[in-house]
Structures are given as structure tokens and as C-alpha cells.
Design a protein around this motif. Structure first.
Motif, PDB file in Angstrom:
ATOM      1  N   LEU A 101       0.816  -1.217   0.000  1.00  0.00           N
ATOM      2  CA  LEU A 101       0.000   0.000   0.000  1.00  0.00           C
ATOM      3  C   LEU A 101       0.851   1.270   0.000  1.00  0.00           C
ATOM      4  N   GLU A 106      -6.457  -1.065  -6.051  1.00  0.00           N
ATOM      5  CA  GLU A 106      -5.184  -1.541  -5.502  1.00  0.00           C
ATOM      6  C   GLU A 106      -5.130  -3.066  -5.463  1.00  0.00           C
ATOM      7  N   HIS A 109      -4.769   8.051   1.212  1.00  0.00           N
ATOM      8  CA  HIS A 109      -3.884   6.962   1.622  1.00  0.00           C
ATOM      9  C   HIS A 109      -4.008   6.678   3.123  1.00  0.00           C
ATOM     10  N   ILE A 143      -3.741  -4.154  -8.679  1.00  0.00           N
ATOM     11  CA  ILE A 143      -2.324  -3.790  -8.786  1.00  0.00           C
ATOM     12  C   ILE A 143      -1.478  -4.825  -8.049  1.00  0.00           C
TER      13      ILE A 143
END
Length: 293
Positions: free
Chosen positions: A22, A120, A33, A123
Motif C-alpha cells: 500500500l 489496488e 492513503h 495492482i
């Protein structure tokens, strides 16, 4: 290693991997974030990544090769919780014993946080090492189908549309096949795929995951009416408050407990093709049947 130690150790491995995957909390734009990390590291059992890693081991694979898929399923799961908690969905103030993402960061940021976590997930999954049978395309397709309108999102749609209505047991099963069972099954399948599992082994994991996922949901529904908010870490009695059909509401508590036990037996039966290597998965299934939060 006993099960309690295994669960704690494995969850720590997953957390360390997610921390590395992350964006850091102060990376610009920092608010999103920080919100992502707040939601991901709020605690939780890490059930799906644990099952992913245990499935890899059951198929003779290496934990290191299954870490990216394990983290990907947890990121997708967390995204779904962030969105589930929004006022437009389940409207909940607590998740894992802490204020929900939208209570801390606002509704708009919570929507974006869920979107970012879902993105994410892919990813991270793209970093999974390919095997002889399964390449990056197969890994991505597996998780994408699970997260789409035919499964996870479709289950959420049916869940929303079922509020205030008297559903049948079959209606309820359809919802949780798409929601709970689908992502849990995919966690196991991705673990098996990371170990280059044969079609027969992957089929065994699929059947195990389906039955285990439904059993998990039955127990979840039971706990919602038998445990306190403090124990659960989320608002107890919420399903009844919004007139949501659940297993206890349709079957009653005793019949629901029997249903969970029956599904768990089916799950364990499905593991037979994996032999002794599936012992850890059997342990986890037995543990989940008896869980109290």
C-alpha cells in the motif's frame, strides 16, 4: 504449530505484506492513503488471506507465492466493507470496534477509499508469480469475476432489494452465494492457483469454499442476534433493525446452528481429494463453526 498460533502468525505475514504494497499514509494525496490504511489495518480475522495461504500449502505451494493473491482478496474485502457501511448502504457507525471510514473521513472520501482499495487489489494481484497452469490473466480474471455484478456486487444488490421483504431460504442462499461464499471461494482458488494446483484440486477447493462460505454466513447471522456490539466490533442486532432476512429469522436459531454444522461437514467432505495436506483447512473450518465473534 497449533491453530491459534498459525492464525496469528499468518495474519501478521499478511499485514506486513499489505504494509509494503500500500502507499504510505503521507504519500500525496495523503488523505486518501491515510483512509485506505485506516480501513485495512483496523483489525479483523484476515480469514480470506489466511485461507488463501492455507490452500496454497494444501496444494504443495509456497506461502511467498500466495502473498500477493492473499493481500488482493483482503483489499477487495475491505473495499466492500467500507462501501457497505455507508449511509446509502447498511449505514453503520462501527466496524472492527472502531468508527467506520465515513465517520472519520467523511462520506465522499469513504467512497473514494473503497474505489482505491478495489483498484489496488488488482495492482497487487498483478504481482503474483505465474505458474505453468495459471498466468497473470487467469489470476486477474478470477478476482474480477468475483467482484463483479454477477457475484459480489450482485449479492449486495439482492441484499439491498431484500430489506423489508419476506425472503425464502433459497433467496437468502442466492444472496450469500454471491456475497460471502464467492469471495471466500476465490481466496481458496487463488491460493491453489499460486501453487499450480491441478483441476481436481482446484475443484475440491471450490466445493470446500462454497460450503464454508455459506456456513460462515449462517454463523455470522446467529452472532448478530446473540452477541453484543462490544464482542462483535460492529453494531449488534442491525439486521433485525432494518428488517433484513437472515438465517435465524427464517429458520430459527436451533435450525440455523444445525444448518451451519451440516454445511461445515460438507466443506470437510469436499477436501478428501487433498488428503492429509488439507488438515489445516479442516482445522479452520471447525474453528469457524464454533466462533463467537
Amino acid at each position: 504449530m497449533d491453530l491459534k498460533t498459525y492464525l496469528k502468525t499468518t495474519a501478521s505475514e499478511v499485514d506486513a505484506a499489505m504494509d509494503s504494497f500500500l502507499p504510505k499514509a503521507k504519500e500525496r494525496p495523503a488523505t486518501i492513503h491515510a483512509a485506505m490504511r485506516y480501513s485495512v489495518f483496523a483489525g479483523g480475522k484476515r480469514l480470506r488471506p489466511v485461507l488463501c495461504l492455507a490452500a496454497a500449502e494444501a496444494c504443495g505451494g509456497e506461502v511467498s507465492n500466495a502473498l500477493a493473491p492473499a493481500c488482493a482478496v483482503e483489499l477487495m474485502h475491505t473495499y466492500s466493507l467500507v462501501h457497505d457501511d455507508l449511509p446509502a448502504m447498511d449505514d453503520d457507525d462501527l466496524r472492527r470496534g472502531r468508527p467506520t471510514c465515513h465517520k472519520v473521513y467523511g462520506e465522499g472520501m469513504a467512497v473514494l477509499c473503497g474505489d482505491a482499495l478495489l483498484t489496488e487489489a488488482f495492482i497487487v494481484l498483478a504481482k503474483a508469480p505465474a505458474t505453468k497452469r495459471y498466468g497473470t490473466r487467469e489470476f486477474i480474471a478470477e478476482l474480477a469475476e468475483t467482484g463483479g455484478s454477477r457475484k459480489l456486487i450482485g449479492g449486495q444488490v439482492m441484499d439491498l432489494e431484500g430489506e423489508g421483504k419476506k425472503l425464502t431460504k433459497r433467496d437468502l442462499v442466492r444472496i450469500h452465494e454471491a456475497k460471502t461464499a464467492a469471495l471466500l471461494t476465490t481466496s481458496l482458488r487463488l491460493g491453489g492457483m499460486s501453487a499450480n494446483a491441478t483441476p481436481a484440486k482446484l475443484d475440491a477447493l471450490t466445493k470446500f469454499g462454497y460450503a464454508l462460505g455459506l456456513a460462515f454466513q449462517v454463523i455470522d447471522d446467529i452472532l448478530d442476534v446473540t452477541q453484543s456490539t462490544e464482542v462483535l466490533g460492529k453494531t449488534a442486532g442491525k439486521d433485525e433493525a432494518v428488517e433484513k432476512s437472515t438465517y435465524p429469522a427464517i429458520l430459527g436459531l436451533d435450525a440455523s446452528r444445525k444448518e451451519a454444522a451440516k454445511l461445515t461437514r460438507s466443506a470437510m467432505e469436499a477436501l478428501k481429494p487433498l488428503g492429509k495436506k488439507a488438515a489445516r483447512l479442516e482445522e479452520i473450518a471447525a474453528y469457524l463453526l464454533k466462533r463467537e465473534y
